[in-house]
Design a protein around this motif. Structure first.
Motif, PDB file in Angstrom:
ATOM      1  N   ALA A 122       3.091  -2.355   0.458  1.00 52.55           N
ATOM      2  CA  ALA A 122       1.772  -2.399  -0.196  1.00 52.55           C
ATOM      3  C   ALA A 122       1.847  -3.109  -1.544  1.00 52.55           C
ATOM      4  O   ALA A 122       0.873  -3.709  -1.993  1.00 52.55           O
ATOM      5  CB  ALA A 122       1.233  -0.987  -0.370  1.00 52.55           C
ATOM      6  N   LEU A 123       3.029  -3.041  -2.179  1.00 49.91           N
ATOM      7  CA  LEU A 123       3.180  -3.639  -3.510  1.00 49.91           C
ATOM      8  C   LEU A 123       3.679  -5.087  -3.453  1.00 49.91           C
ATOM      9  O   LEU A 123       3.804  -5.736  -4.482  1.00 49.91           O
ATOM     10  CB  LEU A 123       4.159  -2.804  -4.344  1.00 49.91           C
ATOM     11  N   ALA A 124       3.960  -5.568  -2.242  1.00 52.54           N
ATOM     12  CA  ALA A 124       4.616  -6.870  -2.089  1.00 52.54           C
ATOM     13  C   ALA A 124       3.858  -8.004  -2.768  1.00 52.54           C
ATOM     14  O   ALA A 124       4.454  -8.886  -3.384  1.00 52.54           O
ATOM     15  CB  ALA A 124       4.819  -7.176  -0.609  1.00 52.54           C
ATOM     16  N   LEU A 125       2.535  -8.009  -2.660  1.00 49.15           N
ATOM     17  CA  LEU A 125       1.767  -9.128  -3.215  1.00 49.15           C
ATOM     18  C   LEU A 125       1.336  -8.874  -4.664  1.00 49.15           C
ATOM     19  O   LEU A 125       0.437  -9.543  -5.171  1.00 49.15           O
ATOM     20  CB  LEU A 125       0.541  -9.410  -2.337  1.00 49.15           C
ATOM     21  N   GLN A 126       1.998  -7.904  -5.295  1.00 54.80           N
ATOM     22  CA  GLN A 126       1.710  -7.526  -6.678  1.00 54.80           C
ATOM     23  C   GLN A 126       0.213  -7.263  -6.886  1.00 54.80           C
ATOM     24  O   GLN A 126      -0.443  -7.928  -7.703  1.00 54.80           O
ATOM     25  CB  GLN A 126       2.202  -8.606  -7.639  1.00 54.80           C
ATOM     26  N   PRO A 127      -0.321  -6.289  -6.156  1.00 54.49           N
ATOM     27  CA  PRO A 127      -1.757  -6.022  -6.267  1.00 54.49           C
ATOM     28  C   PRO A 127      -2.098  -5.340  -7.590  1.00 54.49           C
ATOM     29  O   PRO A 127      -1.224  -4.706  -8.199  1.00 54.49           O
ATOM     30  CB  PRO A 127      -2.003  -5.058  -5.105  1.00 54.49           C
ATOM     31  N   ASP A 128      -3.336  -5.477  -8.024  1.00 53.23           N
ATOM     32  CA  ASP A 128      -3.737  -4.695  -9.205  1.00 53.23           C
ATOM     33  C   ASP A 128      -4.556  -3.470  -8.819  1.00 53.23           C
ATOM     34  O   ASP A 128      -4.936  -2.688  -9.673  1.00 53.23           O
ATOM     35  CB  ASP A 128      -4.460  -5.554 -10.253  1.00 53.23           C
ATOM     36  N   ILE A 129      -4.820  -3.333  -7.498  1.00 53.22           N
ATOM     37  CA  ILE A 129      -5.448  -2.105  -7.007  1.00 53.22           C
ATOM     38  C   ILE A 129      -4.561  -1.535  -5.899  1.00 53.22           C
ATOM     39  O   ILE A 129      -4.147  -2.261  -4.996  1.00 53.22           O
ATOM     40  CB  ILE A 129      -6.861  -2.386  -6.434  1.00 53.22           C
ATOM     41  N   LEU A 130      -4.274  -0.228  -5.986  1.00 52.73           N
ATOM     42  CA  LEU A 130      -3.478   0.424  -4.937  1.00 52.73           C
ATOM     43  C   LEU A 130      -4.313   1.534  -4.316  1.00 52.73           C
ATOM     44  O   LEU A 130      -4.858   2.383  -5.022  1.00 52.73           O
ATOM     45  CB  LEU A 130      -2.190   1.004  -5.541  1.00 52.73           C
ATOM     46  N   LEU A 131      -4.419   1.492  -2.985  1.00 52.11           N
ATOM     47  CA  LEU A 131      -5.160   2.524  -2.259  1.00 52.11           C
ATOM     48  C   LEU A 131      -4.171   3.302  -1.397  1.00 52.11           C
ATOM     49  O   LEU A 131      -3.418   2.694  -0.625  1.00 52.11           O
ATOM     50  CB  LEU A 131      -6.242   1.893  -1.375  1.00 52.11           C
TER      51      LEU A 131
END
Lengths: 272, 252
Positions: free
Chosen positions: B162-171
């Motif tokens: 889930a963090l692979a694309l360096q998101p700024d929102i985590l669900l």
């Protein structure tokens, strides 16, 4: 739900509506949904990104691994055709026509349809179960939220692999059928392979070979689309996966047989 | 056609009057919600109250019947497929059962989104993926298949992916469901650490109250398709609403 068409048609799910009405509604809904599905599939095929590695993997998985089935089916058909027609032709004093009858019959119809039906049994069930399992375990959702389009990665690669591999598998089945037919003929009355082929090919024309072989690409499209659609719309856990696999095989086989009627007529019109 | 981007101070997640039904059964009956930048909101509630549906609507896996969802100012319902894909690159999603690709190894699972979204050579992608696995303590299991690791480990890998694309929102959908208390607290600590390091905005759906207290800045309690109350744990505790008290005190 449209994707439960098979279940409704074959009584696997009890509906509140009368069975015939429910099946009819499901059938209409199913065709209503498969259109947009095909449009998304075409976009997945022709708009980048292209999943080349997955496509090659599917060529192997769906095509190369179906090779033994296609070869066996072709050989068995060749033997049966030789045994059945030999007796009849001998009765009418036309035994010399046996190679031609065998080769033309195999190339024109027996080879393509038997290959398509047998391969659809393996491939459609496999795709339906695989995508169905991915759907019910949210792996397809996971792919979407990773910003990867499942139509590019899962659907386009599988359908394209079916379209490419079916004609090639048909060639294998034709080859094995002719070889097995020759061996069967030789066992009863010795005939050289060269003479067998010369006799047979004398009557085989271009329309007897290429169009029937290429029509299996359409069978590949049908089995790929139906199986992917059923798999992508699976729901309800293990039962849903089982239903997706079963309906994939049943529906793709039925559509292959029905479409064969139209394709045969089309070939006759184009190559009178 | 997408709505233009809002000013950067606007909350990254804005939900207004969101409604959703399935086969005539109303699941969400008008949800209003905002999550500020860097904030972690836990959505609590009984099973079947529509928490997971809310999360799937936020990431565009389902479409609402009415109402609006704005992610970074973009109205989700109006986005084209391509725009939605772009918006999803800024969101990470941890599924309840991790939803790892079972035919791929742990490392390949994390590489999967990177290979398709990041224009880097394979070796660098693998290095990035191994870094993410190290961050969740799974670097020693990189070559295993998902079926060969425990549920807690699968959640860790799911988090790394889930963090692979360096998101700024985590669900996160039920990140501690089905885990023993020790593994659950390890997952909590991991989420908390990653949030602090990366300053992500998070929405966590759970019915694990201790977990929600640990990782959240704010809690929202759902009942019958609506947000019944939202605020800090203390604010929820001071509520005189009978359902809130029953939920917090685990009474029937």
């Amino acid at each position: 739900m449209a994707h439960t068409i098979g279940a409704s048609l074959f009584g696997a799910r009890r509906a509140a509506r009368p069975l015939f009405g429910a099946a009819l509604v499901s059938l209409v809904e199913w065709f209503g949904e498969i259109g947009p599905f095909c449009l998304q599939l075409l976009r997945g095929m022709f708009v980048p990104p292209f999943e080349a590695a997955e496509f090659v993997h599917q060529l192997d998985e769906l095509g190369a691994k179906s090779l033994p089935i296609a070869a066996l089916a072709g050989a068995a058909t060749g033997v049966v055709l030789a045994l059945e027609t030999q007796e009849t032709l001998v009765r009418f004093g036309a035994r010399t026509l046996l190679p031609a009858l065998l080769i033309v019959s195999l190339m024109k119809e027996s080879g393509p349809i038997i290959t398509a039906l047998l391969v659809s049994g393996r491939v459609a069930a496999g795709i339906g179960a695989e995508l169905g399992a991915m759907k019910v375990t949210e792996q397809i959702d996971a792919m979407e939220v990773s910003a990867v389009d499942p139509f590019h990665f899962l659907v386009a690669t599988r359908v394209l692999a079916c379209v490419v591999m079916l004609p090639l598998l048909t060639l294998v089945a034709d080859f094995c059928g002719i070889a097995a037919g020759w061996i069967t003929c030789t066992l009863t009355q010795s005939i050289s392979l060269q003479l067998f082929l010369e006799n047979g090919m004398k009557y085989a024309t271009f329309p007897d070979f290429l169009p029937p072989t290429l029509k299996t690409a359409a069978f590949g499209w049908i089995m790929g689309v139906v199986a992917c659609f059923q798999g992508m719309h699976a729901s309800g856990g293990t039962e849903g996966v089982e239903r997706a696999a079963t309906t994939s095989v049943v529906l793709s086989s039925v559509f292959i047989i029905v479409s064969d009627v139209f394709l045969v007529r089309l070939i006759q019109v184009v190559y009178p | 056609m997408s709505t233009p981007l809002q000013p950067s101070h606007a909350p990254p997640i804005q939900v207004h009057a969101l409604r959703k039904s399935f086969d005539g059964h109303r699941v969400l009956a008008g949800i209003d919600l905002e999550v500020a930048r860097g904030e972690t909101l836990s959505v609590l509630g009984q099973s079947g109250t529509g928490k997971s549906v809310l999360l799937k609507l936020l990431v565009g896996l389902q479409r609402p019947d009415s109402g609006s969802i704005r992610i970074h100012g973009l109205q989700l319902e109006n986005l084209s497929r391509q725009e939605l894909t772009e918006a999803r690159k800024r969101m990470g999603f941890l599924f309840q059962n991790a939803a790892l690709y079972d035919s791929l190894t742990v490392l390949q699972n994390v590489c999967f989104p990177l290979e398709r979204q990041v224009g880097l050579p394979r070796r660098q992608i693998e290095k990035l993926a191994r870094g993410l696995l190290a961050a969740v303590g799974m670097e020693d299991h990189a070559e295993k298949l998902p079926g060969e690791i425990s549920g807690g480990m699968q959640k860790r890998v799911g988090l790394a992916r889930a963090l692979a694309l360096q998101p700024d929102i985590l669900l996160c959908d039920e990140p501690t469901a089905g885990l023993d208390p020790i593994t659950a607290s390890e997952i909590d600590a991991l989420i908390l650490k990653l949030q602090r390091e990366r300053g992500m905005t998070s929405v966590v759906v759970t019915h694990d109250l201790p977990s929600a207290r640990t990782i959240s800045d704010r809690l929202a309690l759902m009942s019958e398709g609506r947000i019944l109350i939202q605020g800090s744990f203390e604010e929820l505790q001071s509520s005189r609403d009978e359902f809130v008290q029953r939920f917090l005190n685990r009474r029937n």
